[in-house]
Design an enzyme around this catalytic site. Structure first.
Site, PDB file in Angstrom:
ATOM      1  CD  GLU A 115      -8.080   1.901  -9.969  1.00 45.91           C
ATOM      2  OE1 GLU A 115      -8.497   1.193  -8.746  1.00 45.91           O
ATOM      3  OE2 GLU A 115      -6.764   1.811 -10.006  1.00 45.91           O
ATOM      4  CD  GLU A 124      -5.540  -0.747  -3.107  1.00 45.37           C
ATOM      5  OE1 GLU A 124      -5.911   0.367  -3.064  1.00 45.37           O
ATOM      6  OE2 GLU A 124      -4.853  -1.025  -3.749  1.00 45.37           O
TER       7      GLU A 124
END
Length: 330
Positions: A115, A124
């Site tokens: 994930e 991210e």
């Protein structure tokens, strides 16, 4: 981590609250559970990269995996070990605390589940280690979860952003805060599910930015800046004060996940790229939008964005430029 920091990263993913919120998010967690059950076959070897609480490793074990390597860099690996034991799969799941770039596994794997998704997919900065693990550990013909991830943008009215800019620009407490307003409209804005945008906040059709095929993307592409220009068609009169940024994913064939305006709220919340002020829109108008996201050091990404109204030039925004300016002042 969307906006990079100069110093060692904080321990966000070592906090129990972060993992409680992700486990509680049934859209996210049940989507990954269904994808794992659809992909993992009895006897498979699975790598859970960035295992966090270990819940995806438990799902893989219950789906019939013969072995699951649950790799987690932070100290939350302790929680993963506890969940593995509590759910009776300690004989299948091996929790490894360490960086995937440094660890050694005893064998190649059939499935990698990770994930790695930020608010609009790659923001991210976690794609590179996922690709590195794929190239090193995934068997030929092996499967990646998620399978593909697409970044989207659209014009929106973000009332939270509007309220903040109006407050800061209104000389609160008798103070001039114009410099803070300028920094605010040059920083990606992210918050949890409490400020998720609804379908009614959309001011244009969505425009696709890029699609990441997790099983195919070359390392050099994963490391490079992602950038795209798209056209946003307007159908109603109104105003917009930001670009919304989000992702949709195919976790496994036939198992989607989307976190955009109008989708069910998730801990990803909503990512918005502010404009300097509201822009007026009318039906039939087409607005150009441009987004660029590049890896930063030591972690995270820098994002820049721009819009061009019909007949006008680009309105440019750049997170990194603001922070270079700040660094130069300190």
């Amino acid at each position: 981590m969307r906006t990079p920091i100069k110093f060692p990263p904080d321990a966000m993913y070592a906090e129990f609250e972060v993992h409680r919120s992700m486990i509680r998010d049934q859209v996210r967690t049940d989507g990954f559970r269904r994808a794992i059950e659809a992909v993992v076959r009895p006897g498979d070897i699975v790598l859970d990269l960035g295992a966090g609480s270990g819940i995806l490793s438990v799902f893989a074990a219950r789906a019939g995996a013969a072995r699951v390597h649950a790799v987690e860099r932070t100290s939350i690996a302790v929680l993963a070990q506890e969940l593995v034991v509590a759910n009776g799969v300690a004989d299948v799941v091996e929790v490894i605390q360490g960086d995937v770039m440094d660890i050694e596994l005893p064998d190649r794997v059939d499935v990698i589940v990770s994930e790695w998704l930020g608010g609009f997919g790659i923001d991210e900065g976690m794609l590179v280690p996922v690709v590195a693990a794929r190239d090193r550990w995934l068997k030929p013909g092996g499967t990646m979860i998620p399978r593909s991830v697409t970044a989207w943008t659209a014009l929106v009215h973000d009332r939270h952003l509007g309220d903040m800019v109006e407050f800061l620009g209104g000389r609160p407490y008798g103070l001039e805060l114009g410099d803070l307003v300028e920094k605010t409209v040059n920083e990606i804005s992210y918050a949890g599910a409490f400020r998720h945008l609804g379908a009614g906040d959309l001011r244009s059709d969505p425009g696709r930015l890029w699609t990441t095929e997790a099983d195919r993307i070359p390392m050099e592409v994963a490391q490079a800046a992602h950038e795209a220009e798209t056209l946003l068609d307007v159908h109603q009169r109104g105003t917009a004060n930001a670009l919304a940024l989000w992702f949709s994913a195919e976790l496994a064939p036939g198992i989607p996940l989307s976190v955009g305006p109008g989708d069910p709220p998730t801990p990803w919340g909503m990512t918005t790229a502010p404009l300097r002020g509201p822009v007026r829109l009318s039906p039939g108008m087409t607005v150009r939008a441009r987004v660029r996201t590049a890896l930063a050091r030591p972690v995270g990404t820098w994002t820049s964005w721009a819009i061009a109204m019909p007949g006008a030039g680009w309105e440019e925004h750049d997170e990194q430029a603001i922070w270079v300016e700040i660094d130069g002042e300190v």
